[in-house]
Each structure stands twice: as structure tokens, then as C-alpha cells.
Scaffold this active site. Structure first.
Site, PDB file in Angstrom:
ATOM      1  N   SER A  14      23.535 -19.069  52.205  1.00  0.00           N
ATOM      2  CA  SER A  14      22.456 -19.483  52.541  1.00  0.00           C
ATOM      3  C   SER A  14      21.837 -19.556  54.108  1.00  0.00           C
ATOM      4  CB  SER A  14      22.041 -20.891  51.789  1.00  0.00           C
ATOM      5  OG  SER A  14      22.374 -20.936  50.418  1.00  0.00           O
ATOM      6  N   GLU A 141      23.210  -5.040  53.231  1.00  0.00           N
ATOM      7  CA  GLU A 141      23.534  -6.365  53.421  1.00  0.00           C
ATOM      8  C   GLU A 141      24.516  -6.795  52.407  1.00  0.00           C
ATOM      9  OE1 GLU A 141      20.248  -9.168  52.699  1.00  0.00           O
ATOM     10  OE2 GLU A 141      21.728 -10.699  52.301  1.00  0.00           O
ATOM     11  N   ILE A 149      36.522 -13.115  46.772  1.00  0.00           N
ATOM     12  CA  ILE A 149      37.196 -12.131  46.049  1.00  0.00           C
ATOM     13  C   ILE A 149      36.405 -11.009  45.729  1.00  0.00           C
ATOM     14  CG2 ILE A 149      38.541 -11.694  43.982  1.00  0.00           C
ATOM     15  CD1 ILE A 149      39.997 -14.494  44.474  1.00  0.00           C
ATOM     16  N   GLU A 150      35.237 -11.557  45.124  1.00  0.00           N
ATOM     17  CA  GLU A 150      34.203 -10.515  44.478  1.00  0.00           C
ATOM     18  C   GLU A 150      33.921  -9.482  45.660  1.00  0.00           C
ATOM     19  OE1 GLU A 150      33.912 -13.827  44.150  1.00  0.00           O
ATOM     20  OE2 GLU A 150      33.884 -14.444  42.091  1.00  0.00           O
ATOM     21  N   PRO A 191      34.306 -22.296  63.397  1.00  0.00           N
ATOM     22  CA  PRO A 191      33.891 -21.461  62.170  1.00  0.00           C
ATOM     23  C   PRO A 191      33.531 -20.143  62.280  1.00  0.00           C
ATOM     24  CG  PRO A 191      32.818 -23.742  61.940  1.00  0.00           C
ATOM     25  CD  PRO A 191      33.232 -23.431  63.440  1.00  0.00           C
ATOM     26  N   CYS A 379       1.052 -14.283  34.539  1.00  0.00           N
ATOM     27  CA  CYS A 379       1.757 -13.740  33.491  1.00  0.00           C
ATOM     28  C   CYS A 379       1.719 -15.138  32.377  1.00  0.00           C
ATOM     29  CB  CYS A 379       3.162 -13.505  33.748  1.00  0.00           C
ATOM     30  SG  CYS A 379       4.050 -12.431  32.821  1.00  0.00           S
ATOM     31  N   ARG A 459       7.336 -10.049  27.785  1.00  0.00           N
ATOM     32  CA  ARG A 459       7.465  -9.530  26.435  1.00  0.00           C
ATOM     33  C   ARG A 459       6.141  -9.660  25.576  1.00  0.00           C
ATOM     34  NH1 ARG A 459      12.759 -11.292  26.964  1.00  0.00           N
ATOM     35  NH2 ARG A 459      14.111  -9.170  27.046  1.00  0.00           N
ATOM     36  N   HIS A 504       2.405  -9.397  38.168  1.00  0.00           N
ATOM     37  CA  HIS A 504       2.917 -10.130  39.010  1.00  0.00           C
ATOM     38  C   HIS A 504       2.504  -9.733  40.359  1.00  0.00           C
ATOM     39  CE1 HIS A 504       5.701 -12.997  36.810  1.00  0.00           C
ATOM     40  NE2 HIS A 504       5.596 -11.821  36.066  1.00  0.00           N
ATOM     41  N   GLU A 506       2.054 -11.053  43.336  1.00  0.00           N
ATOM     42  CA  GLU A 506       2.780 -11.666  44.315  1.00  0.00           C
ATOM     43  C   GLU A 506       3.904 -10.884  44.709  1.00  0.00           C
ATOM     44  OE1 GLU A 506       3.179 -12.670  40.982  1.00  0.00           O
ATOM     45  OE2 GLU A 506       5.239 -13.433  40.618  1.00  0.00           O
TER      46      GLU A 506
HETATM   47  N1  GLN Z   1       7.431 -15.523  28.733  1.00  0.00           N
HETATM   48  C1  GLN Z   1       6.382 -14.627  28.996  1.00  0.00           C
HETATM   49  C2  GLN Z   1       6.767 -13.335  28.422  1.00  0.00           C
HETATM   50  O1  GLN Z   1       7.890 -12.982  28.235  1.00  0.00           O
HETATM   51  C3  GLN Z   1       5.639 -14.754  30.557  1.00  0.00           C
HETATM   52  C4  GLN Z   1       6.875 -14.081  31.381  1.00  0.00           C
HETATM   53  C5  GLN Z   1       6.338 -14.312  32.746  1.00  0.00           C
HETATM   54  O2  GLN Z   1       5.658 -15.164  33.085  1.00  0.00           O
HETATM   55  N2  GLN Z   1       7.035 -13.292  33.686  1.00  0.00           N
HETATM   56  O3  GLN Z   1       5.800 -12.619  28.082  1.00  0.00           O
END
Ligand code: GLN
Length: 532
Positions: A14, A141, A149-150, A191, A379, A459, A504, A506
Site C-alpha cells: 500500500s 507492475e 512466496i506468491e 528497510p 447500477c 445480473r 458504471h 465511473e
Molecule cells: N447486485 C446488482 C446486480 O447484480 C447490482 C450490481 C452492481 O451494482 N454492480 O445486478
């Protein structure tokens, strides 16, 4: 042939390796160099889709429908590129691919091993992304810290890669943390020395060390790090904590990172670095007044990274509107009550999964309707909006089948093609889908286009059987799939700013290109503040 910049991390996690990598990319882009980025996540999950946002932060979705690590979001925002999901390489993907090849008999009877089969697969995946992107420079990155280990097969593959390309086609940047001990009143470089030693033990000598610190390191400390870690003084870069992540490329540029890397990788550029637009954005992001107070009413609020793209998109929209967006994260749990929303100029309900907090979200929508307050639902946020509107219009039992499979009024229901799916991972409606925007709506005002493309991850959707109920309750379907079958955006007549989207937005906001809906939302919140 691409050149590679491999970024590893040491000391602690982080520390912002993703931002460091993205900043290096931004600097190179400012010289006109074509850059792309890859994130290696050494966990066994195939992708980030099933990871808990409380632990891992947001799941970032790419245009091609991959659920990826949030660092891909940083890369897209800093580099202003659109990445493929293949840019996120996990142990799960590498092993799946190797096992598939083994089952097909592709290894011709040999015993399949970490070296060379896994390491070869890692290099192949990296090279495939590089070739497809045609980028001059590929940032790679490596997640986690050196010594885990991973991550060892990945570090080994990258060590091999260095020898498979020309010496000036691959360099290593090691990002460390230099702590300040208050009691001793000094910074401690030990460090950093140890983690560099650890990296060396794995066969990799770093070409550059980026030291994260709380405060600025002085020349003497940098000289000490250069000396003990065996890198030139100019290759010791300090990035102290910044006011905003977008300042990091400017800080690194002022430490001559660009010139050093271009020289090390033998890249000649026709132009000088141009970070003018970027520094303008950083200035706009610093605007202090007017302050617009936004409440994000969600579920995963303890970890801000769970909504990182939303936070960034709100900030971009603030800069574009020349206001300061002050975000509060409100948990829609049993302690939620509507009076908490009074001090805000705009409300945002982000995406989410599961029933917890849904009542608070529906209450938030009703509050916004009653108070004519701008509200933006993404959503699950759109689902809460549709449910609230139906409940206010004679259907008190309106719900989503996500929360009540036997709901007598399922305004939100699972998509038909989802009903037969049993697996959890990668099975939602994912990635970019086209959407038709209706003219004369807030959405059209924002996009100024009738055809857009946005990224999905869900979904459930608006149940077409309830379209009429919603329309008769004042809902305007401002966005739909090109065949009109799926509702993609809803608005509410006679409300100053009420918009829900099934996708979405964003994920597509960039600091230099604030997303149209976010920009419009913040503009509405600003107007709400002025009027109230
Ligand atoms: N849980 C809801 C769905 O599956 C909304 C999903 C979300 O907000 N990305 O449709």
C-alpha cells in the site's frame, strides 16, 4: 518490439506502486511516447471478480468485460488509454493456461514445472499484451512485495525477460518506503536497503529506486540510499505524501525521472515533455471553494478504495465545474437515518451486491424526491431508484428479486440469460455495451450524443413488465439498449436532477475528461447549493 519497465515493491504494501507506475507512464506519455501497462497479481484467483471489496478494494471493469484489479483504473486515468483485461495477469490465469496446454498434450511428455513452463507462460502473456498494444514502452507492475512466496515465479520470469531483450530494452524500478521515526527524529533507510538486497537475491538489480516517505528526503539521505543500494544518485527518486495522487507525475518529473528513463532505455523523442494540461488539472483539483458536499450512500464505506473510481470521477467532475467536491461516505445500515442527508448538495448511490443496506438506499431515494435534491444512482443505485418510485406510487411491496426471490412486485429482476448460470466468476453482464440516449433528457444534455458505450457489471435489471408502472409514475427511460429491450438509464420528470444508470460510468472518467454524467451531477449539486 516494446521496451519494458518493471516495477516491484518493497518494505510494506500500500505504498502506491500503482500510482508510481501510472505516473512514470504519464511522464513518458508527455514526451509523446506510446505507453501501456500490465498489472501482475500473484494471487490464485483467476480475476478480481470474486474478491471482497472490503479487502481488495474496487473491482475495475474493462471495455472487454474483464473484472480486474483497481490499478488498471489508475493506468487508464493517468495514461488516458483503454486497456484490455489481458493487462491484468494473475497466478490463476497463468496456471489455468498451463494446465489447459498440458491437458492438450502441448508439452510433449515433459514434466510440467514452474521453471520453465510457468515462467515461459508469464513471459508469453506479457509479450502478447505488448505486441497487441504496439506500445513503445510497457510498464509491468508486480503486485505484493518482493520476497512474497506468491510473486517468486513472476520475479523469476521478469529476471529471465531482462536477458531475452537488449540491455536497453528493460529496466527495473523498485518502490520502497522510508519511514520517519519520531522518537529518533530521523528517517530510516535500512528497510530500503534490505528490500533492495532481497531483490538482488532474486537476481534483479534495480535501475531506479523510488522512495515513498511522509516528508521530503534530503540530499544526504538520497546519497546514502544510492550508495547502499548501488544505484546512481539521479536514480534515487523521492515521492513524499502528496495532496492529490495527480501531483505525483509532477513531483517525479521534477526529479528528472523522464530524462533518466529515456536515457536508460535509449529512447529518443521528437518533443520535450508537455505536462501543461496535467498541471492545469492539478491546479483545478486544488480549488477550495465553493465546496459542494456529496454523500455517497453505500455499503463498503470503511475502505475508500472500494469506491475508488467513483471518488476519482467525482473529483474530476469537481475540477471540471471549478468547485471542490467534498465527499462523505455514509453507511446505509441500521444506524442510517434520513436527517444525515440534510447537509448535502447531492446524493450518490453506488453499485453493490446483496441486501444489506438496501432499505437505507431506498429511503435515500425517497428523501431526494421529496426534497428535490440531485441524486445519482449507479447500477444497484438505479435499482433502488426504481424500487423507491414504485413504492411511492401504490406498490409498497416493490422490490428486487436479488433481495426477495418471491417478491409480489419485482420491478428489478434477474436477466433471463443469467437465470441458468451457476458459476460466480466472470458470469455477469460485463464490459462495454452500446446505449441509445433519448433526446431532451438530462442524459442527452450531458452526453450530447444519442449513441454511447458504457461498462456493465450486474445480473439484475429493470423488469420490462413494470415499465408502464414506472412510466406512469413519472419515470423517463433516457437510455436503453439499441433494440430497446433493456433499460439503461432512468430519470424522473419534475425533479431537478434524478438519474440512474445500469452501467458504471465511473470507470470511464479521466482527470482531463470528466465523465459527462458526473459533470452534470456536480453542476446540479452546485445549483442546488446556490438555491438553498
Ligand atoms: N447486485 C446488482 C446486480 O447484480 C447490482 C450490481 C452492481 O451494482 N454492480 O445486478
Amino acid at each position: 518490439m516494446s521496451k519494458y519497465i518493471v516495477v516491484t515493491g518493497g518494505v510494506v504494501s500500500s505504498i502506491g506502486k500503482g500510482i508510481t507506475s501510472a505516473s512514470i507512464g504519464r511522464i513518458l506519455r508527455s514526451y509523446g511516447v506510446n505507453v501501456t501497462a500490465i498489472k501482475i497479481d500473484p494471487y490464485l484467483n483467476w480475476d478480481s471478480g470474486t474478491l471482497n471489496p472490503y479487502q481488495h478494494g474496487e473491482v475495475f471493469v474493462t471495455d472487454d468485460g474483464m473484472e480486474t484489479d483497481l490499478d488498471l483504473g489508475h493506468y487508464e486515468r493517468f495514461l488516458d488509454v483503454t486497456l484490455s483485461g489481458k493487462a491484468n495477469i494473475t497466478t490463476g490465469k497463468v496456471y489455468s493456461s498451463v494446465i489447459e496446454k498440458e491437458r492438450k498434450g502441448e508439452y510433449l511428455g515433459s514434466c510440467v514445472q514452474i521453471i520453465p513452463h510457468i515462467t515461459d507462460e508469464i513471459k508469453l502473456m506479457i509479450k502478447n499484451v505488448a505486441d497487441k498494444s504496439k506500445a513503445e514502452v510497457v510498464l509491468v507492475e508486480v503486485g505484493g512485495t518482493v520476497g512474497d512466496i506468491e510473486s517468486q515465479p513472476f520475479i523469476e520470469a521478469l529476471r529471465q525477460l531482462r536477458h531475452e531483450v537488449e540491455p536497453d530494452d528493460c529496466m527495473f524500478v523498485h518502490v520502497t518506503y522510508v519511514p520517519y521515526l519520531k522518537a529518533a527524529k530521523e528517517f530510516k533507510t535500512k528497510p530500503t536497503q534490505h528490500s533492495t538486497k532481497e531483490l538482488r537475491g532474486l537476481g534483479i538489480t534495480p535501475d531506479m529506486i523510488v522512495c515513498r516517505s511522509e516528508l521530503l528526503l534530503d540530499k544526504k539521505l538520497k546519497e546514502k540510499i544510492a550508495h547502499f543500494c548501488d544505484v546512481p544518485y539521479e536514480a534515487v527518486i523521492n515521492t513524499p505524501d502528496a495532496h492529490s495522487i495527480y501531483e505525483v507525475p509532477l513531483t517525479m518529473y521534477s526529479e528528472n525521472v523522464g530524462d533518466y528513463i529515456l536515457k536508460r532505455l535509449n529512447i529518443s523523442t521528437s518533443k520535450k515533455a508537455d505536462l501543461y494540461e496535467w498541471s492545469q488539472i492539478v491546479e483545478d483539483l486544488k480549488i477550495d471553494t465553493p465546496k459542494i458536499n456529496i454523500a455517497v450512500v453505500g455499503k463498503y464505506i470503511e475502505l475508500e478504495d472500494a469506491y475508488i473510481s467513483i471518488r476519482e470521477a467525482l473529483k474530476h467532475a469537481g475540477a471540471a465545474n471549478k468547485v471542490n467536491v467534498d465527499i462523505d461516505w455514509i453507511k446505509a445500515d441500521e444506524n442510517f437515518n434520513k436527517t444525515m442527508l440534510d447537509k448535502y448538495d447531492g446524493l450518490l448511490i453506488p453499485g453493490g451486491f446483496g441486501e444489506r443496506g438496501i432499505t437505507g438506499k431506498i429511503e435515500t431515494v425517497k428523501y431526494a424526491i421529496k426534497n428535490n435534491k440531485p441524486i445519482f444512482g449507479i447500477c444497484l443505485g438505479l435499482h433502488a431508484m426504481a424500487i423507491a418510485v414504485a413504492q411511492l406510487n401504490g406498490e409498497p411491496e416493490a422490490n428486487s428479486t436479488e433481495f426477495d426471490v418471491n417478491s409480489p412486485c419485482p420491478v428489478i429482476d434477474m436477466m433471463e440469460e443469467q437465470k441458468k448460470i451457476k458459476n460466480m466468476g466472470g458470469t455477469m453482464r460485463l464490459g462495454a455495451y452500446p446505449c441509445k440516449v433519448k433526446e431532451g433528457t438530462i442524459a442527452y444534455e450531458a452526453y450530447k450524443e444519442t449513441e454511447i458505450s458504457e461498462r456493465h457489471r450486474h445480473r439484475y435489471e429493470v423488469n420490462n413488465e413494470y415499465r408502464d408502472l414506472l412510466k406512469n409514475s413519472g419515470v423517463v427511460i433516457s437510455g436503453s439498449s439499441p433494440d430497446d429491450f433493456l433499460v439503461e438509464m432512468i430519470e424522473l420528470k419534475d425533479h431537478p436532477w434524478f438519474l440512474g444508470c445500469q452501467f458504471h460510468p465511473e470507470f470511464k472518467s479521466r482527470p482531463n475528461k470528466a465523465h459527462p454524467i458526473f459533470k452534470s451531477f456536480i453542476k446540479a449539486a452546485k445549483e442546488f447549493k446556490l438555491d438553498n
